[in-house]
Design a protein around this motif. Structure first.
Motif, PDB file in Angstrom:
ATOM      1  N   GLY A   1      84.533  55.187  93.666  1.00  0.00           N
ATOM      2  CA  GLY A   1      84.920  55.760  95.235  1.00  0.00           C
ATOM      3  C   GLY A   1      85.364  57.164  94.418  1.00  0.00           C
ATOM      4  N   CYS A   2      85.882  57.913  95.178  1.00  0.00           N
ATOM      5  CA  CYS A   2      86.449  59.263  94.982  1.00  0.00           C
ATOM      6  C   CYS A   2      87.169  60.184  95.433  1.00  0.00           C
ATOM      7  CB  CYS A   2      84.819  60.024  95.423  1.00  0.00           C
ATOM      8  SG  CYS A   2      85.405  61.952  94.648  1.00  0.00           S
ATOM      9  N   PHE A   3      88.069  60.548  94.620  1.00  0.00           N
ATOM     10  CA  PHE A   3      89.421  61.233  95.112  1.00  0.00           C
ATOM     11  C   PHE A   3      89.598  62.528  94.093  1.00  0.00           C
ATOM     12  CE2 PHE A   3      90.729  58.861  90.729  1.00  0.00           C
ATOM     13  CZ  PHE A   3      91.221  59.689  90.698  1.00  0.00           C
ATOM     14  N   ALA A   4      90.647  63.413  94.377  1.00  0.00           N
ATOM     15  CA  ALA A   4      89.941  65.008  94.448  1.00  0.00           C
ATOM     16  C   ALA A   4      91.973  65.244  94.122  1.00  0.00           C
ATOM     17  CB  ALA A   4      89.510  65.585  95.601  1.00  0.00           C
ATOM     18  N   TRP A   5      92.461  66.339  93.110  1.00  0.00           N
ATOM     19  CA  TRP A   5      93.583  66.930  92.836  1.00  0.00           C
ATOM     20  C   TRP A   5      92.940  68.499  93.034  1.00  0.00           C
ATOM     21  CZ3 TRP A   5      97.720  64.009  92.968  1.00  0.00           C
ATOM     22  CH2 TRP A   5      97.635  63.424  92.528  1.00  0.00           C
ATOM     23  N   GLY A   6      93.109  69.336  94.289  1.00  0.00           N
ATOM     24  CA  GLY A   6      92.484  70.503  94.031  1.00  0.00           C
ATOM     25  C   GLY A   6      91.263  70.854  94.899  1.00  0.00           C
ATOM     26  N   GLU A   7      90.599  70.970  94.139  1.00  0.00           N
ATOM     27  CA  GLU A   7      89.034  71.482  93.392  1.00  0.00           C
ATOM     28  C   GLU A   7      88.702  71.156  92.272  1.00  0.00           C
ATOM     29  OE1 GLU A   7      87.609  73.493  95.768  1.00  0.00           O
ATOM     30  OE2 GLU A   7      89.524  73.600  96.857  1.00  0.00           O
ATOM     31  N   GLU A   8      89.347  69.820  92.122  1.00  0.00           N
ATOM     32  CA  GLU A   8      88.652  68.708  91.526  1.00  0.00           C
ATOM     33  C   GLU A   8      89.325  67.361  91.748  1.00  0.00           C
ATOM     34  OE1 GLU A   8      88.249  69.641  87.934  1.00  0.00           O
ATOM     35  OE2 GLU A   8      88.226  71.928  88.239  1.00  0.00           O
ATOM     36  N   ALA A   9      87.618  66.860  91.263  1.00  0.00           N
ATOM     37  CA  ALA A   9      86.936  65.143  91.961  1.00  0.00           C
ATOM     38  C   ALA A   9      87.381  64.505  90.729  1.00  0.00           C
ATOM     39  CB  ALA A   9      86.271  65.323  92.899  1.00  0.00           C
ATOM     40  N   THR A  10      87.145  63.312  91.462  1.00  0.00           N
ATOM     41  CA  THR A  10      87.280  61.795  90.097  1.00  0.00           C
ATOM     42  C   THR A  10      86.578  61.405  90.926  1.00  0.00           C
ATOM     43  OG1 THR A  10      89.978  62.457  88.791  1.00  0.00           O
ATOM     44  CG2 THR A  10      88.623  60.684  88.939  1.00  0.00           C
ATOM     45  N   LEU A  11      85.324  60.612  90.006  1.00  0.00           N
ATOM     46  CA  LEU A  11      84.574  59.733  90.291  1.00  0.00           C
ATOM     47  C   LEU A  11      85.332  58.338  90.453  1.00  0.00           C
ATOM     48  CD1 LEU A  11      82.583  59.125  92.577  1.00  0.00           C
ATOM     49  CD2 LEU A  11      80.687  59.564  90.371  1.00  0.00           C
ATOM     50  N   VAL A  12      84.974  57.540  90.697  1.00  0.00           N
ATOM     51  CA  VAL A  12      85.586  55.385  90.406  1.00  0.00           C
ATOM     52  C   VAL A  12      84.826  55.229  90.225  1.00  0.00           C
ATOM     53  CG1 VAL A  12      87.218  54.639  89.804  1.00  0.00           C
ATOM     54  CG2 VAL A  12      87.658  56.311  90.779  1.00  0.00           C
ATOM     55  N   VAL A  13      83.980  54.529  89.195  1.00  0.00           N
ATOM     56  CA  VAL A  13      82.534  53.909  89.370  1.00  0.00           C
ATOM     57  C   VAL A  13      82.917  52.467  88.352  1.00  0.00           C
ATOM     58  CG1 VAL A  13      80.316  53.789  87.801  1.00  0.00           C
ATOM     59  CG2 VAL A  13      80.876  55.944  89.197  1.00  0.00           C
ATOM     60  N   PRO A  14      83.432  51.353  89.069  1.00  0.00           N
ATOM     61  CA  PRO A  14      83.769  49.940  88.458  1.00  0.00           C
ATOM     62  C   PRO A  14      82.940  49.089  87.288  1.00  0.00           C
ATOM     63  CG  PRO A  14      82.718  49.849  90.280  1.00  0.00           C
ATOM     64  CD  PRO A  14      83.010  50.592  90.589  1.00  0.00           C
ATOM     65  N   ALA A  15      83.145  48.819  86.475  1.00  0.00           N
ATOM     66  CA  ALA A  15      82.440  48.303  85.149  1.00  0.00           C
ATOM     67  C   ALA A  15      81.980  46.585  86.404  1.00  0.00           C
ATOM     68  CB  ALA A  15      83.060  48.402  84.690  1.00  0.00           C
TER      69      ALA A  15
END
Length: 231
Positions: free
Chosen positions: A173-187
């Motif tokens: 999954g992925c979400f963003a704050w402004g121009e910075e994105a965070t990729l969420v990869v589950p274990a």
């Protein structure tokens, strides 16, 4: 009109043949004529349509999908997983074309990747033919199951096609704050949806739940699909 047409073209000549020439009982001749007519209509229905206007050539419905101008798809099967990228306008060119072989198992072509259960139109069959564009030809059974078509065939083709263009369709999954994105990869294949939704509820911008498009320079592209939650 279609019933009258089929009666004139198929049933009456058969009745004349069965009764007049072969001297069959009328009841048996009528039953066999109806069965032959039904088989003929079934065969013709793959290429022709019986309507109030008479017998017309069958035309498939076509759906178009444009994934960030990276990949463009044309499909004879609706693809709910790509609803976000659907477009009503025909695309000038396509990178992947999905069509249904109405005659059963897709015919193998030189260089094609082919799989068939051997059940013709009633089983799982596919032929993938790379070229100027990638042609994906499937059996009629897969037309009735768009999810199976997408997960078993089209998603791997998309991964390959993205890779050919310098992108990766990564699981996460992925979400963003402004121009910075965070990729969420589950274990352990769980928790990513909840993490993304929690961030969105806090004001983050939703990009993806299941898969995310990642370019070599680190830029991400949204790949939204229907959100699913598991207990």
């Amino acid at each position: 009109m279609s019933n009258q047409l089929s009666l004139l073209l198929v049933r009456l000549p058969l009745l004349a043949l069965f009764v007049g020439r072969w001297d069959w009982p009328l009841a048996l001749a009528g039953l066999l004529a109806i069965l032959v007519e039904g088989a003929a209509r079934y065969a013709l229905s793959e290429q022709w349509v019986f309507s109030r206007r008479g017998l017309t050539m069958w035309q498939p419905v076509v759906y178009w999908y444009n994934i960030h101008d990276i990949l463009r798809l044309e499909s004879e099967v609706i693809l709910p997983e790509l609803t976000h990228f659907a477009t009503a306008e025909p695309l000038p060119r396509v990178d992947i074309q999905v069509r249904v072989d109405r005659h059963g198992t897709p015919s193998p072509q030189p260089g094609a990747i082919v799989y068939s259960e051997g059940l013709s139109r009633f089983g799982f069959g596919v032929a993938i033919m790379p070229g100027d564009y990638t042609e994906v030809v499937v059996s009629p059974a897969l037309e009735k199951s768009p999810y199976a078509l997408y997960k078993s065939i089209l998603e791997p083709v998309l991964r390959w096609a993205f890779g050919q263009r310098g992108y990766a369709l990564v699981y996460g999954g992925c979400f963003a704050w402004g121009e910075e994105a965070t990729l969420v990869v589950p274990a352990q294949d769980k928790g990513k949806t909840e993490a993304v939704l929690t961030a969105v509820q806090s004001g983050a911008r939703f990009l993806s739940d299941d898969f995310t498009i990642l370019r070599g320079d680190g830029r991400v592209f949204s790949f939204p699909k229907p959100v699913t939650l598991t207990g």
